[in-house]
Design a protein around this motif. Structure first.
Motif, PDB file in Angstrom:
ATOM      1  N   ASN A  97       0.846  -1.192   0.000  1.00  0.00           N
ATOM      2  CA  ASN A  97       0.000   0.000   0.000  1.00  0.00           C
ATOM      3  C   ASN A  97       0.880   1.240   0.000  1.00  0.00           C
ATOM      4  O   ASN A  97       2.095   1.148  -0.175  1.00  0.00           O
ATOM      5  CB  ASN A  97      -0.964  -0.015   1.197  1.00  0.00           C
ATOM      6  N   PRO A 183      -0.658  -9.756   9.757  1.00  0.00           N
ATOM      7  CA  PRO A 183      -0.929  -9.679   8.314  1.00  0.00           C
ATOM      8  C   PRO A 183       0.079 -10.440   7.465  1.00  0.00           C
ATOM      9  O   PRO A 183      -0.259 -10.885   6.352  1.00  0.00           O
ATOM     10  CB  PRO A 183      -0.878  -8.171   8.024  1.00  0.00           C
ATOM     11  N   GLU A 187       0.129 -12.069   3.753  1.00  0.00           N
ATOM     12  CA  GLU A 187       0.872 -11.364   2.714  1.00  0.00           C
ATOM     13  C   GLU A 187       2.170 -12.060   2.322  1.00  0.00           C
ATOM     14  O   GLU A 187       2.626 -11.944   1.186  1.00  0.00           O
ATOM     15  CB  GLU A 187       1.177  -9.938   3.186  1.00  0.00           C
ATOM     16  N   TRP A 219      -5.941  -8.584   5.221  1.00  0.00           N
ATOM     17  CA  TRP A 219      -5.634  -8.403   3.798  1.00  0.00           C
ATOM     18  C   TRP A 219      -5.777  -9.712   3.026  1.00  0.00           C
ATOM     19  O   TRP A 219      -5.056  -9.974   2.071  1.00  0.00           O
ATOM     20  CB  TRP A 219      -4.250  -7.781   3.576  1.00  0.00           C
ATOM     21  N   ASP A 241     -10.618 -11.649   7.928  1.00  0.00           N
ATOM     22  CA  ASP A 241     -10.864 -10.440   7.154  1.00  0.00           C
ATOM     23  C   ASP A 241     -11.940 -10.736   6.114  1.00  0.00           C
ATOM     24  O   ASP A 241     -11.644 -11.164   5.000  1.00  0.00           O
ATOM     25  CB  ASP A 241      -9.561  -9.987   6.487  1.00  0.00           C
ATOM     26  N   ALA A 244     -11.835  -8.363   2.749  1.00  0.00           N
ATOM     27  CA  ALA A 244     -10.934  -8.679   1.641  1.00  0.00           C
ATOM     28  C   ALA A 244     -11.228 -10.026   0.990  1.00  0.00           C
ATOM     29  O   ALA A 244     -11.009 -10.194  -0.215  1.00  0.00           O
ATOM     30  CB  ALA A 244      -9.489  -8.645   2.119  1.00  0.00           C
ATOM     31  N   THR A 305      -8.759  -4.194   9.196  1.00  0.00           N
ATOM     32  CA  THR A 305      -7.369  -3.768   9.304  1.00  0.00           C
ATOM     33  C   THR A 305      -7.246  -2.676  10.354  1.00  0.00           C
ATOM     34  O   THR A 305      -8.230  -2.235  10.947  1.00  0.00           O
ATOM     35  CB  THR A 305      -6.862  -3.190   7.972  1.00  0.00           C
TER      36      THR A 305
END
Length: 334
Positions: A97, A183, A187, A219, A241, A244, A305
């Protein structure tokens, strides 16, 4: 009967008035942050901003109160970025991001810091009896965000990070819940073998506190093996989440089961569109309809988040929406 708890993963945006006052913070030396030697103006601004975000949680009747992590200029990397055994170097993109943090490079033994415990003690005084929630980066995510120039081995580094976070959490004042933010499990998913070590590291940190522990990835959804190994850790809840990724998160629960409690990321922590409280409650019902369980003991309703992405006014509206949604869910359950 299921208890519905409105809360957040922390890392709040600064109140608008504080942004100018604290705009020079990135240039301050980490020693100033550790020792409390910030200038009187900076220290006073942080104290007032912390009070603002705790007041905001109380005014909206949010069930759990977090400190806000307003000093975490490096976001989840903060506990390392302010440590004497760590050098902060170049600016690194924070996941995928438009936010950035200073790369924390570990150059010596990670001994006890106490930085987060001190913040939590202050928050507890301001919360004045409200249920206090602690926030820490999970050990896998913190290791993933950092660079090791001391321990020399990936497994040893993760162990060192777990030892460090365990000691930090052990120093926390009394609190109701600990959110471990992970996260990186989504990720930068751990490979075979590393997923088991990550679960053991999480278990180690969770064991340091006498509180309910929620591991909150975001995410996206965890890979199947990562999720299955995470369930081996002695934790109270896993976060999902649902902003997402609905399908894969539902699949994990349907296929592998879940903990007795659950954390549902149903409000978007990055989008300024404020969800309707009744719509959030209906999403809870929809999720229940897809699952093989009849009820959870505790359901945490939260943003998916951190909320530091949001304008401060929108952040306050998100708090209010979550609090009202939990109240609506409690009424329906009764």
């Amino acid at each position: 009967m299921t208890e519905y708890v409105s809360t957040t993963p922390g890392l709040f945006p600064l109140p608008d008035w504080a942004k100018d006052d604290l705009s020079g913070l990135k240039g301050h030396q980490k020693h100033d942050l550790i020792s409390g030697d910030e200038s009187g103006e900076i220290a006073a601004a942080y104290e007032e901003a912390r009070k603002n975000v705790i007041d905001a949680q109380q005014e909206t009747d949010l069930d759990h109160t977090v400190e806000g992590q307003l000093r975490w200029d490096d976001m989840l990397a903060h506990p390392l970025a302010v440590h004497d055994a760590v050098e902060t170097r170049g600016i690194v993109r924070y996941y995928d991001n438009n936010n950035f943090y200073r790369e924390p490079v570990v150059t010596d033994d990670l001994d006890f810091s106490g930085d987060v415990a001190t913040e939590l003690e202050t928050a507890g005084e301001l919360a004045d009896g409200d249920d206090l929630q602690a926030v820490l980066p999970g050990p896998y995510s913190l290791a993933d965000l950092a660079t090791d120039e001391h321990y020399g081995d990936e497994a040893a580094f993760l162990d060192a990070i777990a030892d460090f976070l365990e000691a930090e959490a052990d120093a926390f004042p009394e609190h109701e819940t600990l959110f471990l933010l992970e996260p990186s499990l989504v990720e930068n998913a751990p490979e075979d073998g590393v997923d088991e070590r990550a679960s053991r590291a999480i278990d180690q940190v969770a064991g340091a506190v006498d509180a309910d522990v929620v591991v909150h990835p975001y995410w996206g959804a965890l890979e199947e093996k990562v999720y299955a190994h995470l369930l081996d850790a002695d934790i109270d809840a896993v976060g999902f989440d649902f902003v997402a990724n609905q399908e894969d998160n539902l699949y994990n629960i349907q296929e592998y089961g879940a903990t007795d409690d659950i954390s549902l990321g149903l409000a978007d922590g990055q989008n300024t569109l404020v969800e309707d409280p009744e719509a959030i409650r209906e999403r809870v019902d929809w999720i229940y309809d897809q699952l093989p369980v009849s009820a959870f003991e505790t359901v945490y309703l939260t943003t998916n988040t951190e909320t530091f992405y949001l304008p401060y006014a929108k952040f306050e509206e998100k708090l209010a929406a979550l609090a009202e949604a939990a109240e609506l869910a409690e009424v329906k359950a009764a």
